[in-house]
Scaffold this motif. Structure first.
Motif, mmCIF file in Angstrom:
data_model
loop_
_atom_site.group_PDB
_atom_site.id
_atom_site.type_symbol
_atom_site.label_atom_id
_atom_site.label_comp_id
_atom_site.label_asym_id
_atom_site.label_seq_id
_atom_site.Cartn_x
_atom_site.Cartn_y
_atom_site.Cartn_z
ATOM 1 N N ASN A 1 -27.084 3.937 55.525
ATOM 2 C CA ASN A 1 -28.301 4.432 54.881
ATOM 3 C C ASN A 1 -27.979 5.222 53.612
ATOM 4 N N LEU A 2 -27.048 4.687 52.827
ATOM 5 C CA LEU A 2 -26.663 5.262 51.542
ATOM 6 C C LEU A 2 -26.833 4.203 50.464
ATOM 7 N N THR A 3 -26.767 4.622 49.228
ATOM 8 C CA THR A 3 -26.783 3.628 48.152
ATOM 9 C C THR A 3 -25.404 2.977 48.059
ATOM 10 N N GLN A 4 -25.369 1.792 47.445
ATOM 11 C CA GLN A 4 -24.098 1.093 47.299
ATOM 12 C C GLN A 4 -23.134 1.903 46.436
ATOM 13 N N SER A 5 -23.672 2.553 45.395
ATOM 14 C CA SER A 5 -22.811 3.328 44.499
ATOM 15 C C SER A 5 -22.234 4.547 45.222
ATOM 16 N N ALA A 6 -23.017 5.112 46.176
ATOM 17 C CA ALA A 6 -22.520 6.265 46.925
ATOM 18 C C ALA A 6 -21.348 5.871 47.810
#
Length: 325
Positions: A61-66
């Motif tokens: 449940n994070l962004t891909q960049s994170a």
């Protein structure tokens, strides 16, 4: 997004506890201050398992960049590349493969520890001694209700006719049938009982409804050798006990019940032991006057255990069911 069980469990983890867990050899060289941040290890292991930052971001449940940034921080911290980007896909380096395997093992260990800690919070084990006939009938038919109402209690049920040594580590609670008056323990009467004439549900309607007990004398009669009240009950209802002496004799009340059903016969049984089979429709109560039993069922525990919340909670459960034994 739906998160994985591991991701949800790790949310509850105190990362300071990580160093107190057994580590693989190639991670043990880090001191507490040198150990990579927990979030970087989680991001790396998830990406390594999927070989995709996109799928890792969905699970966490994070962004891909994170996710990509966490992996980059881990690579910088370790001073080595963990992935190779080849033709728009991720490939683990040799070092990445070795670390992924170890981190997966550690995270699995942590998840199992967290799950055991959370699910086991406030759990207690209680040793409960029951008479075999009571355990296999009355109590077994209510074990689902007990579990729903006592979710944090793990019962150790000992089915035995032997006297229980309460409060000495072997038995916490005993349910016993008798006149009462046990000395040196806390004792509470739960419910009495009645003897009644029952028959298999397969009996013809005219025999289930007859008011003349002699009409039943030719049926298979199943006897519980633990009690002789059947003679008095037959006599009180106008029958001749000698006409009902045929049939099988059992030392176990629950076996007597099953024999009545299997043979399409009749028998004099205790209402407490037979209630679940009557409610289920396997047995029918025949229209003859029951006989009050001389004994009752009692709850017993050590005096010093009576204030234990687990013990009193179980007593309350028995009290509730005592209203309709």
């Amino acid at each position: 997004m739906k998160r994985s069980l591991r991701a949800r469990q790790l949310d509850t983890l105190d990362t300071d506890r990580l160093v107190r867990l057994e580590m693989p050899d190639n991670l043990r060289r880090y001191s507490h201050g040198e150990l990579p941040p927990m979030q970087t290890l989680v991001a790396f292991e998830t990406a390594a398992r999927h070989l995709s930052f996109t799928r890792a971001s969905e699970e966490l449940n994070l962004t891909q960049s994170a996710v990509s940034q966490q992996v980059k921080l881990l690579e910088q911290r370790l001073g080595l590349d963990l992935f190779i980007r080849k033709n728009n896909r991720l490939v683990l380096t040799a070092g990445g493969q070795a670390l992924a395997k170890d981190v997966e093992m550690v995270l699995d260990h942590l998840c199992n520890s967290v799950h055991a800690l959370v699910s086991g919070e406030n759990r207690v084990s209680v040793a409960l001694s029951l008479l075999p006939s009571f355990a296999s009938t009355w109590f077994a038919s209510r074990i689902g209700d007990f579990s729903r109402n006592n979710p944090n209690v793990d019962l150790i049920v000992v089915a035995s006719v032997a006297l229980a040594e309460l409060g000495r580590g072997a038995t916490d609670i005993a349910i016993r049938w008798g006149p009462g008056g046990t000395q040196g323990v806390y004792e509470e009467r739960l419910f009495g009982e009645q003897f009644m004439l029952v028959g298999a549900a397969s009996l013809p309607k005219e025999l289930r409804e007859t008011r003349d007990i002699s009409d039943l004398s030719g049926l298979p009669f199943q006897h519980d050798t633990a009690q002789n009240d059947w003679r008095v009950l037959i006599e009180e209802n106008g029958g001749v006990p000698e006409d009902f002496e045929h049939g099988h004799y059992f030392s176990d009340a629950s076996t007597t019940l099953q024999a009545i059903i299997a043979t399409g016969g009749i028998g004099v049984v205790r209402n407490v032991i037979a209630r679940h089979l009557i409610d289920r429709g396997d047995l029918v109560v025949l229209p003859f006057k029951p006989r009050k039993g001389p004994f009752a069922y009692h709850f017993l525990c050590a005096q010093e255990s009576f204030d234990d919340p687990a013990i009193t909670g179980i007593l309350d459960w028995f009290r509730h069911h005592a209203r309709r034994p």
